[in-house]
Write an enzyme that holds these catalytic residues in place. Structure first.
Site, mmCIF file in Angstrom:
data_model
loop_
_atom_site.group_PDB
_atom_site.id
_atom_site.type_symbol
_atom_site.label_atom_id
_atom_site.label_comp_id
_atom_site.label_asym_id
_atom_site.label_seq_id
_atom_site.Cartn_x
_atom_site.Cartn_y
_atom_site.Cartn_z
ATOM 1 N N GLY A 46 0.937 -1.240 0.027
ATOM 2 C CA GLY A 46 0.153 -0.116 -0.234
ATOM 3 C C GLY A 46 0.862 1.235 0.116
ATOM 4 O O GLY A 46 1.971 1.152 0.575
ATOM 5 N N CYS A 99 5.530 -0.148 7.414
ATOM 6 C CA CYS A 99 5.394 1.165 6.824
ATOM 7 C C CYS A 99 6.377 1.357 5.720
ATOM 8 O O CYS A 99 7.411 1.500 6.442
ATOM 9 C CB CYS A 99 4.691 2.200 7.363
ATOM 10 N N HIS A 141 -4.798 1.796 7.478
ATOM 11 C CA HIS A 141 -3.830 2.304 7.604
ATOM 12 C C HIS A 141 -3.265 3.401 6.382
ATOM 13 O O HIS A 141 -2.454 4.130 6.960
ATOM 14 C CB HIS A 141 -2.384 0.931 7.211
ATOM 15 N N GLU A 142 -3.604 3.332 5.500
ATOM 16 C CA GLU A 142 -3.286 4.401 4.304
ATOM 17 C C GLU A 142 -4.242 5.374 4.694
ATOM 18 O O GLU A 142 -3.822 6.575 4.195
ATOM 19 C CB GLU A 142 -3.709 3.721 2.727
ATOM 20 N N HIS A 145 -2.537 7.874 6.773
ATOM 21 C CA HIS A 145 -1.716 8.557 5.985
ATOM 22 C C HIS A 145 -2.377 9.884 5.685
ATOM 23 O O HIS A 145 -1.724 10.936 5.727
ATOM 24 C CB HIS A 145 -0.815 7.964 4.921
HETATM 25 ZN ZN ZN Z 1 2.305 3.295 6.026
#
Ligand code: ZN
Length: 178
Positions: A46, A99, A141-142, A145
């Site tokens: 990702g 990450c 998770h993305e 961001h």
């Molecule tokens: Zn990440």
């Protein structure tokens, strides 16, 4: 297509709140193909646009179904533009996350196991889906961001500081770009 440099902590751009994509023009299409190339080269599953220094609400995911030994994994590329989580389950599950902006560090994060999400695809069509499993973990998770949040923010202060120190050490040793 081009591989773009991936920003690593403590780059302050990673803490910016990304702004919505207002039109899917050639610039955005080039960004998407560069993001896939960058993610596959890393390799990762990702990548959010902000990780390559473009704070736009855009992310790409490819969980790459692991194939048998010696066989190319099957690509399953997905683009999420202006993604939103409309609802999430109350059932939290652990996943050992990493990450590309926090090289070589992994830690268990608890997240809802299912989310109901809405986004625009590359053609600008609205998509809405109930997502579970690794895709749900990765999408959350993305999306973090896009809000300037990193997986280490979900850890205890002690664990987070430890990860930040380890990445600083990697940088001092020249193992990640300064
Ligand atoms: Zn990440």
């Amino acid at each position: 297509m081009a591989i773009r440099p991936i920003l690593c902590i403590p780059d302050p751009v990673l803490r910016e709140i990304s702004t919505p994509v207002d039109s899917i023009d050639n610039e955005v299409r080039t960004l998407i193909s560069d993001m896939f190339e960058t993610m596959y080269a890393a390799p990762g599953i990702g990548l959010a646009a902000v990780q390559v220094g473009v704070p736009k609400r855009l992310l790409v995911i490819d969980l790459m179904e692991p194939a048998e030994e010696g066989v190319e994994p099957v690509k399953d590329s997905r683009v999420f533009i202006n993604p939103e989580i409309l609802s999430e389950s109350n059932n939290l599950v652990p996943y050992n996350e990493g990450c590309l902006s926090i090289p070589e560090q992994y830690a268990e994060v608890m997240r809802p196991d299912r989310v109901h999400a809405r986004w625009l695809d590359e053609q600008g069509e609205t998509q809405e889906e109930e997502i579970s499993g690794l895709l749900a973990v990765c999408l959350q998770h993305e999306i973090d961001h896009l809000n300037g949040v990193l997986f280490i923010d979900h850890l205890s202060r002690l664990k987070r500081d430890m990860v930040v120190r380890k990445v600083a050490k990697l940088r001092r040793e020249g193992r990640i770009a300064a």
